[in-house]
Scaffold this motif. Structure first.
Motif: not given
Length: 248
Positions: A29-45
């Motif tokens: 599902a959509e995360t805050e990093f997805n909305v903020g266009h932040v590189m996510q990878g193995w980290s999480d939000s």
């Protein structure tokens, strides 16, 4: 398979030992990093409010289906998505979590604005940043999608970012794990599999099964991609890509 050898689609199909399979592959599902266009990878939000509604929608869509095997990335955003889907099933199978299904590891680039990372890629290839869209297309044509992500890994200062080959080999290992589990599931009819993973990594897996898939395909959050293998076949069929159940 060695640390650098890749499976061919027919070799992955052979792991099913002649059994018919259907893979339902869901992006988280959509995360805050997805909305903020932040590189996510193995980290999480955290998952957003819309993301929770996306989980409810895809859960409703899949609620009438039977799953013999459920495997998910072990990161929080995928765990939450998988648990929401399984909770809606009449017969709730056990979810198996694995690091193999995690997103690409972007090393020191994680939690950075995606625009900064891509600007660094553009500069590394000798283009002007103010022409970034044209530059990325040109670089992509020159070095391919693997070359783009290899550049990200080369620019990583932590040494942890994955090169494209490492991610493809991990995709093969994840698929081998899933296919062997499905082949061993009780019964002889078609084995039904649910996989919950990440956008970039799902496309890596799909290209190992269906190489003709366009390299720039973008899968929406909580979308369902379906791949099937007829009984006794060595050819995977791409039945649907990125189907979305609209949230209420």
């Amino acid at each position: 398979m060695t640390d650098t050898q890749q499976y061919l689609p027919a070799e992955l199909a052979a792991l099913a030992e002649g059994r018919a399979l259907r893979l339902r592959i869901v992006r988280h599902a959509e995360t805050e990093f997805n909305v903020g266009h932040v590189m996510q990878g193995w980290s999480d939000s955290p998952i957003t409010e819309l993301g929770h509604r996306q989980i409810a929608a895809v859960a409703r869509r899949l609620s009438s289906e039977r799953f013999d095997v459920v495997q998910s990335s072990d990161l929080p955003r995928t765990r939450t998505t998988a648990e929401g889907i399984v909770a809606a099933l009449e017969a709730a199978p056990t979810i198996e979590y694995t690091e193999l299904l995690r997103e690409w590891n972007f090393g020191s680039h994680e939690e950075r604005p995606a625009s900064e990372v891509w600007q660094a890629v553009i500069v590394e290839h000798g283009y002007e940043v103010d022409r970034e869209l044209t530059a990325l297309r040109t670089i992509g044509e020159q070095v391919g999608w693997r070359g783009l992500f290899d550049t990200i890994a080369q620019l990583d200062t932590s040494g942890q970012a994955e090169h494209a080959l490492a991610t493809v080999v991990r995709a093969d290992a994840a698929l081998e794990r899933v296919i062997r589990a499905a082949a061993a599931a009780p019964g002889e009819d078609r084995a039904e599999v649910l996989i919950v993973s990440h956008g970039g990594f799902i496309t890596s897996m799909l290209r190992q099964l269906v190489p003709e898939l366009a390299p720039d395909v973008i899968l929406p959050n909580c979308s369902v991609t379906t791949v099937s293998l007829p009984a006794g076949s060595t050819a995977w069929q791409l039945d649907a890509v990125g189907e979305v159940a609209e949230p209420e």
